[in-house]
Design a protein around this motif. Structure first.
Motif, PDB file in Angstrom:
ATOM      1  N   GLN A 181      -1.601   4.030   5.258  1.00  0.00           N
ATOM      2  CA  GLN A 181      -0.360   3.403   4.781  1.00  0.00           C
ATOM      3  C   GLN A 181       0.805   3.950   5.586  1.00  0.00           C
ATOM      4  O   GLN A 181       1.033   5.157   5.629  1.00  0.00           O
ATOM      5  CB  GLN A 181      -0.160   3.714   3.292  1.00  0.00           C
ATOM      6  CG  GLN A 181       1.176   3.238   2.727  1.00  0.00           C
ATOM      7  CD  GLN A 181       1.361   3.640   1.279  1.00  0.00           C
ATOM      8  OE1 GLN A 181       0.490   3.425   0.441  1.00  0.00           O
ATOM      9  NE2 GLN A 181       2.500   4.254   0.982  1.00  0.00           N
ATOM     10  N   SER A 217       4.489   3.793   5.296  1.00  0.00           N
ATOM     11  CA  SER A 217       5.446   3.370   4.275  1.00  0.00           C
ATOM     12  C   SER A 217       6.752   2.833   4.843  1.00  0.00           C
ATOM     13  O   SER A 217       7.397   1.984   4.225  1.00  0.00           O
ATOM     14  CB  SER A 217       5.750   4.538   3.338  1.00  0.00           C
ATOM     15  OG  SER A 217       4.557   4.989   2.721  1.00  0.00           O
ATOM     16  N   VAL A 240       4.693  -3.426   5.149  1.00  0.00           N
ATOM     17  CA  VAL A 240       4.891  -3.311   3.710  1.00  0.00           C
ATOM     18  C   VAL A 240       5.700  -4.497   3.209  1.00  0.00           C
ATOM     19  O   VAL A 240       6.829  -4.711   3.643  1.00  0.00           O
ATOM     20  CB  VAL A 240       5.633  -2.000   3.358  1.00  0.00           C
ATOM     21  CG1 VAL A 240       5.905  -1.936   1.862  1.00  0.00           C
ATOM     22  CG2 VAL A 240       4.824  -0.796   3.799  1.00  0.00           C
ATOM     23  N   ALA A 248       5.048  -3.663  -2.916  1.00  0.00           N
ATOM     24  CA  ALA A 248       4.746  -2.230  -3.020  1.00  0.00           C
ATOM     25  C   ALA A 248       5.182  -1.709  -4.383  1.00  0.00           C
ATOM     26  O   ALA A 248       6.052  -2.298  -5.041  1.00  0.00           O
ATOM     27  CB  ALA A 248       5.449  -1.442  -1.917  1.00  0.00           C
ATOM     28  N   TYR A 278       6.970   1.521  -6.053  1.00  0.00           N
ATOM     29  CA  TYR A 278       7.783   2.704  -5.766  1.00  0.00           C
ATOM     30  C   TYR A 278       7.776   3.614  -6.999  1.00  0.00           C
ATOM     31  O   TYR A 278       8.093   3.168  -8.108  1.00  0.00           O
ATOM     32  CB  TYR A 278       9.223   2.308  -5.430  1.00  0.00           C
ATOM     33  CG  TYR A 278       9.362   1.649  -4.086  1.00  0.00           C
ATOM     34  CD1 TYR A 278       9.724   2.381  -2.959  1.00  0.00           C
ATOM     35  CD2 TYR A 278       9.132   0.282  -3.933  1.00  0.00           C
ATOM     36  CE1 TYR A 278       9.847   1.774  -1.706  1.00  0.00           C
ATOM     37  CE2 TYR A 278       9.246  -0.337  -2.695  1.00  0.00           C
ATOM     38  CZ  TYR A 278       9.605   0.412  -1.584  1.00  0.00           C
ATOM     39  OH  TYR A 278       9.722  -0.189  -0.346  1.00  0.00           O
ATOM     40  N   ILE A 309       2.543  -7.377  -7.112  1.00  0.00           N
ATOM     41  CA  ILE A 309       2.673  -6.625  -5.857  1.00  0.00           C
ATOM     42  C   ILE A 309       1.893  -7.309  -4.748  1.00  0.00           C
ATOM     43  O   ILE A 309       2.364  -7.429  -3.605  1.00  0.00           O
ATOM     44  CB  ILE A 309       2.204  -5.164  -6.068  1.00  0.00           C
ATOM     45  CG1 ILE A 309       3.199  -4.431  -6.977  1.00  0.00           C
ATOM     46  CG2 ILE A 309       2.042  -4.429  -4.733  1.00  0.00           C
ATOM     47  CD1 ILE A 309       2.733  -3.080  -7.465  1.00  0.00           C
ATOM     48  N   THR A 314       8.344  -6.133  -5.062  1.00  0.00           N
ATOM     49  CA  THR A 314       8.495  -4.675  -5.044  1.00  0.00           C
ATOM     50  C   THR A 314       8.826  -4.231  -6.466  1.00  0.00           C
ATOM     51  O   THR A 314       9.720  -4.786  -7.105  1.00  0.00           O
ATOM     52  CB  THR A 314       9.602  -4.232  -4.083  1.00  0.00           C
ATOM     53  OG1 THR A 314      10.805  -4.960  -4.379  1.00  0.00           O
ATOM     54  CG2 THR A 314       9.196  -4.491  -2.639  1.00  0.00           C
ATOM     55  N   PRO A 356       0.264  -0.812  -1.228  1.00  0.00           N
ATOM     56  CA  PRO A 356       1.146   0.335  -0.956  1.00  0.00           C
ATOM     57  C   PRO A 356       1.729   0.981  -2.210  1.00  0.00           C
ATOM     58  O   PRO A 356       2.195   0.296  -3.122  1.00  0.00           O
ATOM     59  CB  PRO A 356       2.270  -0.283  -0.106  1.00  0.00           C
ATOM     60  CG  PRO A 356       1.730  -1.572   0.402  1.00  0.00           C
ATOM     61  CD  PRO A 356       0.774  -2.064  -0.634  1.00  0.00           C
TER      62      PRO A 356
END
Length: 295
Positions: A4, A6, A12, A15, A17, A83, A88, A117
């Motif tokens: 990955q 980032s 990406v 993802a 977070y 996702i 996100t 991710p």
């Protein structure tokens, strides 16, 4: 295997977070955390009411959805699909770093298994905040978190860590701190230990001492706020005993008690531990120790 990257935005799209939030003091919110919460498609929050207040304080206007211990199974698949579709999503807990003693750990495991991710932001964490100010060794430490509240299970869990050399970190409710400390004293003896409570808040308190001292303190003190409890790791002697649980087999009952006394235990505690090791009634060990010692 999956790699990955980032910060490669071409790699990406969707993802998750992991965004830490303050454990008490709002000034501990990072610029990056605020920017991330402002930019994501939605925020998955353990308690949407608490997160709403946080968003209001930092002028964050984002869609909030709930994700907690009681709905994680029904929400997990939906979040994964969002996702996968390119959304996100920021995950926040009630306070501190998500996925630590938190249902978010299951979501992270699912996403990483599916090569989606997961991007973690650094930030507030009660365990590390307590550790670095504890005065206990920080070169090796083990986070255990909350342990079973039932007396027998708690005793077994603590006993299983008796021979562990690293500093041990626990979370506990203020209503059970006294019980926990007494159980820890039974399991570990009179090691150095620390209570850290209300971290980063107005009544932040750190109490350092031995387990015996902290047992007395917690008994006489009305504690408030979630507590982090830290206990010194095992000595070389304790590690040896743990690797060889029948270290005392060649000793007489008297010598068995004396071995504990020479290791710093009071006679009363040494008798109790000897009785537990041998599966003997405590009164029988007491009788042997005091009769033979006086011969």
């Amino acid at each position: 295997m999956n790699e990955q990257r980032s910060f490669d935005q071409t790699a990406v799209s969707g993802a998750l977070y992991l965004v830490p939030t303050p454990i008490g003091n709002l000034q501990d919110m990072t610029y990056r955390a605020v920017d991330t919460l402002k930019s994501v498609t939605m925020i998955a929050a353990e308690d949407t009411r608490r997160t709403k207040n946080l968003c209001r304080a930092f002028e964050i206007d984002a869609r909030l959805i709930s994700y907690h211990e009681h709905n994680k199974q029904e929400k997990e698949a939906w979040l994964v699909e969002r996702i996968r579709a390119g959304d996100t999503i920021a995950l926040v807990s009630d306070a501190g770093t998500p996925a630590i003693s938190d249902p978010g750990a299951d979501l992270v495991e699912r996403l990483t298994a599916e090569n989606l991710p997961v991007i973690s932001l650094p930030g507030a964490n009660a365990a590390l905040t307590a550790l670095v100010s504890s005065g206990l060794p920080t070169d090796a430490f083990t986070f255990i978190g909350f342990v079973d509240r039932h007396k027998k299970n708690r005793a077994e869990i603590l006993a299983s860590w008796r021979g562990h050399a690293a500093t041990l970190i626990f979370y506990e409710s203020p209503y059970r701190v006294s019980e926990f400390l007494n159980a820890a004293y039974e399991a570990f003896g009179n090691r150095r230990a620390v209570i850290a409570r209300e971290l980063t808040k107005q009544f932040e308190t750190v109490v350092r001492g031995t387990l015996a001292e902290l047992c007395t303190y917690a008994k006489d003190e009305t504690l408030k706020g979630e507590c982090v409890l830290l206990i010194e790791g095992a000595s070389e002697q304790e590690q040896l005993e743990s690797r060889n649980p029948e270290w005392w087999e060649h000793l007489s009952v008297l010598d068995h008690v004396e071995a504990y006394v020479q290791n710093g235990e009071a006679a009363k505690e040494a008798i109790k531990k000897t009785a537990r090791d041998r599966g003997m009634p405590k009164r029988d060990v007491y009788h042997v120790y005091h009769i033979e010692e006086n011969d």
